[in-house]
Motif scaffolding. Sequence first.
Motif, PDB file in Angstrom:
ATOM      1  N   ALA A  19       0.395  -1.213   0.077  1.00  0.00           N
ATOM      2  CA  ALA A  19      -0.235   0.176  -0.098  1.00  0.00           C
ATOM      3  C   ALA A  19       0.981   0.806   0.306  1.00  0.00           C
ATOM      4  N   ARG A  20       0.381   2.014  -0.574  1.00  0.00           N
ATOM      5  CA  ARG A  20       1.725   3.521  -0.342  1.00  0.00           C
ATOM      6  C   ARG A  20       0.172   4.420  -0.391  1.00  0.00           C
ATOM      7  N   VAL A  21       0.208   5.311   1.102  1.00  0.00           N
ATOM      8  CA  VAL A  21      -0.278   6.009   1.265  1.00  0.00           C
ATOM      9  C   VAL A  21       0.565   7.558   1.330  1.00  0.00           C
ATOM     10  N   THR A  22      -0.432   8.114   0.376  1.00  0.00           N
ATOM     11  CA  THR A  22       0.961   9.139   0.413  1.00  0.00           C
ATOM     12  C   THR A  22      -0.463  10.450   0.871  1.00  0.00           C
ATOM     13  N   LEU A  23       1.071  11.669   1.988  1.00  0.00           N
ATOM     14  CA  LEU A  23      -0.234  12.487   1.865  1.00  0.00           C
ATOM     15  C   LEU A  23      -0.230  14.110   0.826  1.00  0.00           C
ATOM     16  N   ASN A  24      -1.416  14.470   0.920  1.00  0.00           N
ATOM     17  CA  ASN A  24      -1.655  15.389  -0.122  1.00  0.00           C
ATOM     18  C   ASN A  24      -2.622  16.321  -0.349  1.00  0.00           C
ATOM     19  N   ARG A  25      -1.652  17.048   1.132  1.00  0.00           N
ATOM     20  CA  ARG A  25      -1.714  18.690   1.715  1.00  0.00           C
ATOM     21  C   ARG A  25      -0.361  19.628   0.416  1.00  0.00           C
ATOM     22  N   PRO A  26      -0.334  19.566  -0.444  1.00  0.00           N
ATOM     23  CA  PRO A  26       0.935  20.293  -1.171  1.00  0.00           C
ATOM     24  C   PRO A  26       0.908  21.083  -1.148  1.00  0.00           C
ATOM     25  N   GLU A  27      -0.017  22.129  -0.520  1.00  0.00           N
ATOM     26  CA  GLU A  27      -0.561  23.663  -0.798  1.00  0.00           C
ATOM     27  C   GLU A  27      -0.439  23.781   0.644  1.00  0.00           C
ATOM     28  N   VAL A  28      -0.159  23.182   1.698  1.00  0.00           N
ATOM     29  CA  VAL A  28       0.796  23.893   3.146  1.00  0.00           C
ATOM     30  C   VAL A  28       1.340  23.384   3.793  1.00  0.00           C
ATOM     31  N   ARG A  29       2.232  22.037   2.786  1.00  0.00           N
ATOM     32  CA  ARG A  29       3.395  21.520   3.202  1.00  0.00           C
ATOM     33  C   ARG A  29       2.688  20.643   3.684  1.00  0.00           C
ATOM     34  N   ASN A  30       1.621  19.610   3.429  1.00  0.00           N
ATOM     35  CA  ASN A  30       1.577  18.177   4.138  1.00  0.00           C
ATOM     36  C   ASN A  30       1.289  18.609   5.570  1.00  0.00           C
ATOM     37  N   ALA A  31       0.783  19.270   5.741  1.00  0.00           N
ATOM     38  CA  ALA A  31       1.083  20.049   7.986  1.00  0.00           C
ATOM     39  C   ALA A  31      -0.344  18.892   8.213  1.00  0.00           C
ATOM     40  N   PHE A  32      -0.479  18.790   9.375  1.00  0.00           N
ATOM     41  CA  PHE A  32      -1.411  18.351  10.279  1.00  0.00           C
ATOM     42  C   PHE A  32      -2.600  18.975  10.439  1.00  0.00           C
ATOM     43  N   ASN A  33      -3.867  18.422  10.018  1.00  0.00           N
ATOM     44  CA  ASN A  33      -4.794  19.492  10.705  1.00  0.00           C
ATOM     45  C   ASN A  33      -5.573  17.846  10.936  1.00  0.00           C
ATOM     46  N   GLU A  34      -6.986  18.832  11.649  1.00  0.00           N
ATOM     47  CA  GLU A  34      -8.004  17.441  12.464  1.00  0.00           C
ATOM     48  C   GLU A  34      -7.755  16.720  11.498  1.00  0.00           C
ATOM     49  N   ALA A  35      -8.658  16.995  10.111  1.00  0.00           N
ATOM     50  CA  ALA A  35      -9.148  16.014   8.981  1.00  0.00           C
ATOM     51  C   ALA A  35      -7.437  15.030   8.725  1.00  0.00           C
ATOM     52  N   LEU A  36      -6.234  15.498   8.929  1.00  0.00           N
ATOM     53  CA  LEU A  36      -5.675  15.097   8.200  1.00  0.00           C
ATOM     54  C   LEU A  36      -5.663  13.573   9.301  1.00  0.00           C
ATOM     55  N   ILE A  37      -4.978  14.329  10.786  1.00  0.00           N
ATOM     56  CA  ILE A  37      -4.869  13.346  11.329  1.00  0.00           C
ATOM     57  C   ILE A  37      -5.902  12.614  11.568  1.00  0.00           C
ATOM     58  N   ALA A  38      -7.043  12.342  11.082  1.00  0.00           N
ATOM     59  CA  ALA A  38      -8.078  11.431  11.349  1.00  0.00           C
ATOM     60  C   ALA A  38      -8.202  10.361  10.338  1.00  0.00           C
ATOM     61  N   GLU A  39      -7.590  11.065   9.014  1.00  0.00           N
ATOM     62  CA  GLU A  39      -7.875   9.898   7.777  1.00  0.00           C
ATOM     63  C   GLU A  39      -6.767   9.298   7.974  1.00  0.00           C
ATOM     64  N   LEU A  40      -5.427   9.832   8.318  1.00  0.00           N
ATOM     65  CA  LEU A  40      -4.657   8.822   9.070  1.00  0.00           C
ATOM     66  C   LEU A  40      -4.535   7.809   9.497  1.00  0.00           C
ATOM     67  N   THR A  41      -5.107   8.484  11.099  1.00  0.00           N
ATOM     68  CA  THR A  41      -5.284   7.367  11.686  1.00  0.00           C
ATOM     69  C   THR A  41      -5.953   6.272  11.198  1.00  0.00           C
ATOM     70  N   GLN A  42      -7.817   6.653  10.836  1.00  0.00           N
ATOM     71  CA  GLN A  42      -8.418   5.329  10.438  1.00  0.00           C
ATOM     72  C   GLN A  42      -7.728   4.518   9.402  1.00  0.00           C
ATOM     73  N   THR A  43      -7.171   5.447   8.800  1.00  0.00           N
ATOM     74  CA  THR A  43      -6.340   4.224   7.190  1.00  0.00           C
ATOM     75  C   THR A  43      -5.252   3.384   7.722  1.00  0.00           C
TER      76      THR A  43
END
Length: 265
Positions: A18-42
């Motif tokens: 599996a390849r999991v890619t952080l996909n928020r390049p416009e904010v340098r892939n910084a964490f927010n609540e949505a990214l944290i939740a998505e990483l956890t569930q993934t």
Amino acid sequence: MTDTALKIERLGADARIARVTLNRPEVRNAFNEALIAELTQTFKTLGQDPALRAIVLAAEGKAFCAGADLNWMKAMAGYSWDENHADAGRLAEMLWTIYSCPVPVIARVQGDVYAGGVGLVSVCDMVVSLESAGFCLSEAKLGLLPATIAPYVVRALGEQASRRYFVTAERFGAAEAHRLGLVHKLAADEEQLDHKVELLLSAVLANGPAAVRACKKLVQDVAHAPITPALRDDTARRIADIRASAEGREGVQSFLNKSKPSWLG
């Protein structure tokens, strides 16, 4: 803005990677609540897949992960103690989920890694980085501390180096991260980066699937543990369990007979 915080792909004809890619390049892939939740569930979902052999954690854009998103930080500035505690708990849960994922995780670091991003790299089992990538535990510059990531960073970076970089918030290069053990392999360019990730994937896939998962768990359980009679007995039980398993028996017989085990096709 991108539509999703992550891109998730299954690679190979048998989808064993599996390849999991952080996909928020416009904010340098910084964490927010949505990214944290998505990483956890993934990672919870991927960790439950018995057919999965390895996970590559990658990122889009120039930075791998710049820590906390500015908008998220603005919101946190007005949080109460209880809200801050709950928010930090979600980040701690995400880090633990990746760290304890039974599937080996390889970080493909193509750019700078700051603050919580260093924690994200530290929870991975193997780290391949571009030589040009920079690392920084920058929390102290903001009057903060890298608390939730500390258990993993100190393990990966070492206690003495952590004492320095936690309190100075200095930037250090990939070569220094490699010297200290945070990074396992360095690459001059992205082509070499992909090649070195592939070499690690090939090495993992050459081994018994159950053995690989058991090896990852073994390291986590015995690291820093006192060598007591209970620990010695536990390790004896683990090797007895896997020797008696179908995979263990097949692996030993294949070695003795100079034949290929089933996991090599």
